[in-house]
Design an enzyme around this catalytic site. Structure first.
Site, PDB file in Angstrom:
ATOM      1  N   ASN A 196       0.822  -1.188   0.059  1.00 52.88           N
ATOM      2  CA  ASN A 196      -0.005  -0.049   0.151  1.00 52.88           C
ATOM      3  C   ASN A 196       0.779   1.158  -0.177  1.00 52.88           C
ATOM      4  O   ASN A 196       1.644   1.427   0.983  1.00 52.88           O
ATOM      5  CB  ASN A 196      -0.970   0.034   1.303  1.00 52.88           C
ATOM      6  N   TRP A 197       1.034   1.812  -1.109  1.00 54.23           N
ATOM      7  CA  TRP A 197       1.931   2.989  -1.363  1.00 54.23           C
ATOM      8  C   TRP A 197       1.452   4.364  -0.604  1.00 54.23           C
ATOM      9  O   TRP A 197       2.076   5.226  -0.405  1.00 54.23           O
ATOM     10  CB  TRP A 197       2.510   3.287  -2.714  1.00 54.23           C
ATOM     11  N   LYS A 198       0.001   4.211  -0.138  1.00 60.71           N
ATOM     12  CA  LYS A 198      -0.494   5.475   0.551  1.00 60.71           C
ATOM     13  C   LYS A 198      -0.087   6.798  -0.548  1.00 60.71           C
ATOM     14  O   LYS A 198      -0.190   6.483  -1.676  1.00 60.71           O
ATOM     15  CB  LYS A 198       0.298   5.685   1.914  1.00 60.71           C
ATOM     16  N   HIS A 207      -9.372   1.431   4.823  1.00 61.21           N
ATOM     17  CA  HIS A 207      -8.283   1.775   5.724  1.00 61.21           C
ATOM     18  C   HIS A 207      -8.200   2.653   6.795  1.00 61.21           C
ATOM     19  O   HIS A 207      -9.143   3.565   6.524  1.00 61.21           O
ATOM     20  CB  HIS A 207      -6.972   1.966   4.672  1.00 61.21           C
ATOM     21  N   GLU A 230      -6.590   5.035   7.767  1.00 62.14           N
ATOM     22  CA  GLU A 230      -6.400   6.223   7.499  1.00 62.14           C
ATOM     23  C   GLU A 230      -7.690   6.940   6.714  1.00 62.14           C
ATOM     24  O   GLU A 230      -7.798   8.316   7.048  1.00 62.14           O
ATOM     25  CB  GLU A 230      -5.307   6.369   6.757  1.00 62.14           C
ATOM     26  N   GLU A 255      -5.687  -4.740  10.538  1.00 68.13           N
ATOM     27  CA  GLU A 255      -4.498  -3.679  10.598  1.00 68.13           C
ATOM     28  C   GLU A 255      -4.767  -2.970  12.314  1.00 68.13           C
ATOM     29  O   GLU A 255      -5.524  -2.120  12.132  1.00 68.13           O
ATOM     30  CB  GLU A 255      -4.369  -2.795   9.528  1.00 68.13           C
ATOM     31  N   GLY A 297       2.742   1.989  10.939  1.00 73.19           N
ATOM     32  CA  GLY A 297       3.645   3.123  10.624  1.00 73.19           C
ATOM     33  C   GLY A 297       4.494   3.236  11.878  1.00 73.19           C
ATOM     34  O   GLY A 297       5.026   4.464  12.203  1.00 73.19           O
ATOM     35  N   SER A 312       3.346  -2.284  10.123  1.00 71.93           N
ATOM     36  CA  SER A 312       4.764  -2.581  10.543  1.00 71.93           C
ATOM     37  C   SER A 312       5.328  -3.966  10.087  1.00 71.93           C
ATOM     38  O   SER A 312       6.400  -4.423  10.888  1.00 71.93           O
ATOM     39  CB  SER A 312       5.258  -2.242  11.983  1.00 71.93           C
ATOM     40  N   GLY A 370       2.693  -1.246   4.126  1.00 76.53           N
ATOM     41  CA  GLY A 370       2.966   0.072   3.916  1.00 76.53           C
ATOM     42  C   GLY A 370       4.288   0.558   3.678  1.00 76.53           C
ATOM     43  O   GLY A 370       4.861   0.443   2.552  1.00 76.53           O
ATOM     44  N   GLY A 371       4.995   1.178   4.721  1.00 78.74           N
ATOM     45  CA  GLY A 371       6.310   1.837   4.424  1.00 78.74           C
ATOM     46  C   GLY A 371       7.235   0.833   3.847  1.00 78.74           C
ATOM     47  O   GLY A 371       8.210   1.203   2.925  1.00 78.74           O
TER      48      GLY A 371
HETATM   49  P1  PGA Z   1       2.908   0.095   7.529  1.00 81.74           P
HETATM   50  O1  PGA Z   1       1.505   0.323   6.861  1.00 81.74           O
HETATM   51  O2  PGA Z   1       3.284  -1.178   7.163  1.00 81.74           O
HETATM   52  O3  PGA Z   1       3.596   1.282   7.397  1.00 81.74           O
HETATM   53  O4  PGA Z   1       2.676   0.034   8.972  1.00 81.74           O
HETATM   54  C1  PGA Z   1       0.394  -0.641   6.702  1.00 81.74           C
HETATM   55  C2  PGA Z   1      -0.720  -0.169   6.108  1.00 81.74           C
HETATM   56  O5  PGA Z   1      -1.329   0.999   6.648  1.00 81.74           O
HETATM   57  O6  PGA Z   1      -1.397  -0.625   5.329  1.00 81.74           O
END
Ligand code: PGA
Length: 252
Positions: free
Chosen positions: A10-12, A93, A95, A164, A170, A209, A230-231
């Site tokens: 997930n590149w956000k 998600h 966010e 999640e 993150g 994470s 994500g990251g």
């Molecule tokens: P993260 O994000 O791997 O940076 O913790 C995961 C996500 O929000 O899908």
């Protein structure tokens, strides 16, 4: 593991066209690691180009609107996402739930619209740190599933659930392996309650994470069918480190 582990990046809100080199490198790597199923969800602006660069991996969006079209300035429908070359969409998600006030009802409508447009869907759920500390994690996630997952014939086959925990996204913090196992078991039970036999086949991803050095342990947990990353999905090097761990987990 009966299905291939599903590893989704997930590149956000990261990435301009310069990042397409990473998409291409991820695609090349996935070609060597066929024991895992690999996908990325770049920003919407890159979906079309990423589809052209990467022939093997799945390409998805990070959100869609619930309506087929209409006066919704700035929004994008599921059919548009599909037309741009995507195969799937992430909905709900945390966010989006936080930044855009999306409710379970909104998430369910988006998921249903995506399925109707021929996409598969990753529906995200997860508790906050305060909810976990209060002993509410499984209840909160169960209620999110009841409210966010669409019903209907053939729906379970097109859905993936991503667990999640909000406090793990993150932050570099991850739940204990026992807590991941307990939550995935509870999600599985809920899926069977909602979808019957078909619920047993729905993939459940862990997200929050996930890194190359913790992926193997997390992916070995029963009912963890992959990871939403994500990251660590922003470079081919770290993302493929996770894909390697998944391919190895699938071989054991
Ligand atoms: P993260 O994000 O791997 O940076 O913790 C995961 C996500 O929000 O899908």
């Amino acid at each position: 593991m009966s299905q291939r582990p599903y590893i989704v990046g997930n590149w956000k809100m990261h990435g301009t066209r310069a990042m397409l080199t990473e998409a291409r490198a991820i695609d090349r790597g996935a070609e060597r690691l066929l024991k895992a199923e690999v996908a990325i969800a770049p920003p919407t602006t890159l979906i079309h180009a990423a589809r052209r660069e990467a022939g093997l991996i799945g390409i998805g969006a990070q959100d869609c609107h619930a309506a087929e079209g209409g006066p919704h300035t700035g929004d994008i429908s599921a059919a548009m996402i599909r037309d741009a070359g995507a195969d799937f969409v992430i909905v709900g998600h945390s966010e989006r739930r936080q930044d855009h006030g999306e409710s379970n009802t909104d998430v369910r409508a988006k998921a249903a619209a995506a399925i109707a447009a021929g996409l598969t869907v990753i529906v995200c759920v997860g508790e906050t740190g305060a909810e976990r500390d209060a002993g509410q994690a499984e209840a909160v996630v169960g209620a999110q599933m009841e409210g966010s997952l669409p019903a209907g014939e053939g729906v379970a086959e097109r859905i993936t659930v991503a667990y999640e925990p909000v406090w793990a996204i993150g932050t570099g913090r991850v739940p204990s392996i026992d807590d991941i196992a307990a939550m995935h078991r509870s999600i599985r039970d809920k899926l069977v309650a909602l979808y019957g036999e078909a619920g047993a086949g729905v993939r459940i991803l862990y997200g929050g994470s996930v890194k190359p050095d913790n992926a193997a342990e997390i992916l070995s947990v029963k009912d963890v069918g992959g990871a939403l990353v994500g990251g660590a999905s922003l470079t081919a090097e770290s993302f493929l480190g996770i894909v390697v761990a998944a391919a190895e987990a699938a071989s054991t």
